[in-house]
Design an enzyme around this catalytic site. Sequence first.
Site, PDB file in Angstrom:
ATOM      1  N   ASN A   9       0.833  -1.195   0.000  1.00 59.99           N
ATOM      2  CA  ASN A   9       0.000   0.000   0.000  1.00 59.99           C
ATOM      3  C   ASN A   9       0.858   1.231   0.000  1.00 59.99           C
ATOM      4  O   ASN A   9       1.949   1.247   0.533  1.00 59.99           O
ATOM      5  CB  ASN A   9      -0.850   0.018   1.245  1.00 59.99           C
ATOM      6  CG  ASN A   9       0.021   0.049   2.458  1.00 59.99           C
ATOM      7  OD1 ASN A   9       0.764  -0.887   2.708  1.00 59.99           O
ATOM      8  ND2 ASN A   9      -0.027   1.133   3.181  1.00 59.99           N
ATOM      9  N   HIS A  55       2.244  -4.750   5.662  1.00 65.64           N
ATOM     10  CA  HIS A  55       0.859  -4.625   5.201  1.00 65.64           C
ATOM     11  C   HIS A  55      -0.158  -4.840   6.306  1.00 65.64           C
ATOM     12  O   HIS A  55      -1.337  -5.020   6.035  1.00 65.64           O
ATOM     13  CB  HIS A  55       0.569  -5.598   4.051  1.00 65.64           C
ATOM     14  CG  HIS A  55       1.363  -5.310   2.831  1.00 65.64           C
ATOM     15  ND1 HIS A  55       1.873  -6.273   2.023  1.00 65.64           N
ATOM     16  CD2 HIS A  55       1.776  -4.126   2.301  1.00 65.64           C
ATOM     17  CE1 HIS A  55       2.552  -5.718   1.039  1.00 65.64           C
ATOM     18  NE2 HIS A  55       2.510  -4.409   1.192  1.00 65.64           N
ATOM     19  N   ILE A  59      -5.713  -5.385   7.850  1.00 68.23           N
ATOM     20  CA  ILE A  59      -4.784  -5.974   6.900  1.00 68.23           C
ATOM     21  C   ILE A  59      -5.028  -5.378   5.519  1.00 68.23           C
ATOM     22  O   ILE A  59      -6.167  -5.293   5.070  1.00 68.23           O
ATOM     23  CB  ILE A  59      -4.992  -7.503   6.798  1.00 68.23           C
ATOM     24  CG1 ILE A  59      -5.057  -8.126   8.191  1.00 68.23           C
ATOM     25  CG2 ILE A  59      -3.889  -8.150   5.978  1.00 68.23           C
ATOM     26  CD1 ILE A  59      -5.660  -9.515   8.192  1.00 68.23           C
ATOM     27  N   CYS A  60      -3.946  -4.959   4.891  1.00 63.64           N
ATOM     28  CA  CYS A  60      -4.066  -4.368   3.559  1.00 63.64           C
ATOM     29  C   CYS A  60      -3.638  -5.391   2.530  1.00 63.64           C
ATOM     30  O   CYS A  60      -2.475  -5.479   2.168  1.00 63.64           O
ATOM     31  CB  CYS A  60      -3.191  -3.125   3.499  1.00 63.64           C
ATOM     32  SG  CYS A  60      -2.899  -2.526   1.854  1.00 63.64           S
ATOM     33  N   VAL A  61      -4.568  -6.224   2.094  1.00 69.40           N
ATOM     34  CA  VAL A  61      -4.242  -7.189   1.040  1.00 69.40           C
ATOM     35  C   VAL A  61      -5.294  -7.159  -0.056  1.00 69.40           C
ATOM     36  O   VAL A  61      -6.480  -7.077   0.197  1.00 69.40           O
ATOM     37  CB  VAL A  61      -4.155  -8.644   1.547  1.00 69.40           C
ATOM     38  CG1 VAL A  61      -2.792  -8.966   2.071  1.00 69.40           C
ATOM     39  CG2 VAL A  61      -5.241  -8.947   2.530  1.00 69.40           C
TER      40      VAL A  61
END
Lengths: 551, 155
Positions: free
Chosen positions: A9, B86, B93-95
């Site tokens: 990100n 992440h 959670i950035c997935v």
Amino acid sequence: MSSTAATSNKRIIASAGPEAAPPTPVTTASNGMDSEDDFMSAVSSGDDIQDDSDNDDMSGADDDFDFDDEPDPDLGIHKDIMQRKKVAYDISFKVYEPADIQKQQDVLIDEVNMILDISKEEAAILLRYFRWNKERLIEDYMDKPRQVLEAAGLAQVSASPPKLEVIPGFMCDICCEDEEGLQTFAIKCGHRYCADCYRHYLSQKIKEEGEAARIQCPADGCNLIIDARSLDLLVTPELRTRYHELLNRTYVEDKDQLKWCPAPDCQNAIECQVKKKDLDKVVPTVSCLCSHRFCFGCILNDHQPAPCELVKRWLKKCADDSETANWISANTKECPKCNSTIEKNGGCNHMTCRKCKHEFCWMCMGLWSEHGTSWYNCNRFEEKSGTEARDAQAKSRVSLERYLHYYNRYANHEQSARLDKDIYHKTEKKMVQLQRDSKMSWIEVQYLNSASQALQTCRQTLMWTYAFAFYLARNNQTEMFEDNQKDLEMAVESLSEMFEKPVAELQDPKLKVEIMDKTSYCNKRRVILLDDTAQNLAEGKGDRNLLALAL
Amino acid sequence: MSAQFATKRLGKELEKIHNSLPPGIELVSAENFEEWQLDIRVLDNNPLYMNQTYRLKFRFGSSYPIEPPEVVFVKLPDRAIPMHPHIYSNGIICVDLLAAQGWSPVQNVESVCMSLQSMLTGNTKNERPPGDEEFVRANRLRPRDIDFYYDDNTV
Ligand SMILES: [Zn+2]
Ligand SMILES: [Zn+2]
Ligand SMILES: [Zn+2]
Ligand SMILES: [Zn+2]
Ligand SMILES: [Zn+2]
Ligand SMILES: [Zn+2]
């Protein structure tokens, strides 16, 4: 690392979900000649000049709402003189209705379909993948067709059309259903799911995620794109309509020179070639067939003569200072003489107290008798002297006063435009009545429509001249701007005052001619102001630029 | 969409989970079809996660599995939030996998756990996502309503 795992990100942007619903394209009849661009090209094409003579038997004041209100040239004058120099603030644009937008896409699809010998569905998917850049698509496809098809999600090309099938012993991997006779579906990749799950999936993508051009097979990691034919087979007509709307949207949204008209319920798109980097020099106002006028650069309502960046700053400033400024825009004030509450119910600044008959100016509360010929005093803010500015506190008070001065006038025109419109609606009703009772024809009352439109447009411009003036640098260009502003303002206020007359008086042929003349004059003043300002913006550099100080 | 849709699928998944789960993944609770909790461990001796167990919370909407579940790490006295570029320190959670554009309806609870497990296994960076502090302080949205901008596929 598995292919399904994380990606990185960079920024986080909070959003409330899928973007707002787009306008719904509906086919309407097109008369294509309403845009200024078409007008301009018709005039400048030379061999196809429209017959101008029908303007000459009128006073010229009835319908001069557009910019073309310069005196008509003498008959017999050279054609290339009639081909007026394009005014500096005028930019060219085209309006497209839904059918036009569809047709443009169809034409491109047909071309690619023929040149590359692929189906129309596939041509459409490829074009969307290439953001409608046909040349690049054909070039790339000729060069390496397999990679192009794969990248666009069209890997295996097969001829058999998609259909629903019942497969004995089938279990759906999405819902785990396995009953006999279950309808199933798969696109070319063969990843098969029950028809219900497919429908759920498509409806989720289309309705909730606003996705259309790139809906992939539901299988994990399969990037094959579901084409329009498969989709039509599966979903309800309602969803199908939405899907095609969204496909239309991608066409407009993929092209920098195309934008949707932001008017609610309007389905048209506008084409304009103005580049983003030029937005400090031009204000690309366009007007849709639906009559909505907006800025192509920032989609806000027409804000000529102020450039987009100035508008952004001004609106932010107004929002930040709204508490201080709120009281100003209030609809009521007290009569400076008898203190009774007066409500402003028309756009004109000339107020007459009902109780004591005191006449005063709504903006400065000063005596109206002192205003008649010197409106001037009411449009310019006199800068406070330097001694006062030395004191920091006074400085901030002066700067607030300065802001309020301009804000007051900005808000006043905004409000007056609304009030003028209200009055027009009332007048319109009465005119209909009068038409029925008297011999006046529909065409004979149209001068009120023209006057109302002129008031709206001119006030819109005046409103932004005050935001503009707030950021104005003091130099030798300033005076011309303020003079132009003053002239337009005087013309508008006097038209507004005529316009407020009771209906019985409006029938008077003398007043009618006066209103028509004043309407024409207002439009003319507006053109002059916009033209002068636009030229200055376009040419101005360094300290010659009107906005050198602030931006 | 009827809640039954998600229920039927989750019932099947639960049946399978009760039978067997891959090593390092354990079901903690699944009392209804709205929220489940599972523990995961990293199996190799990656020093970042050695001897640690992490708690995952799944929340299912009525459109599951057409829509992805909402999955976060939960902080408990004996469960930390794993360190990862992440994973925010509040457990979000950035997935790509859990966002609408990366999700596939054939994914399931087990496959999500395995992907997260392998995401930890492969990581060597002892760090949080950039802007973690600010995000954790300012975010009031549910994970599914946040738009993450993915800029690489290298991790
Ligand atoms: Zn199914
Ligand atoms: Zn597939
Ligand atoms: Zn429109
Ligand atoms: Zn703009
Ligand atoms: Zn009074
Ligand atoms: Zn005044």
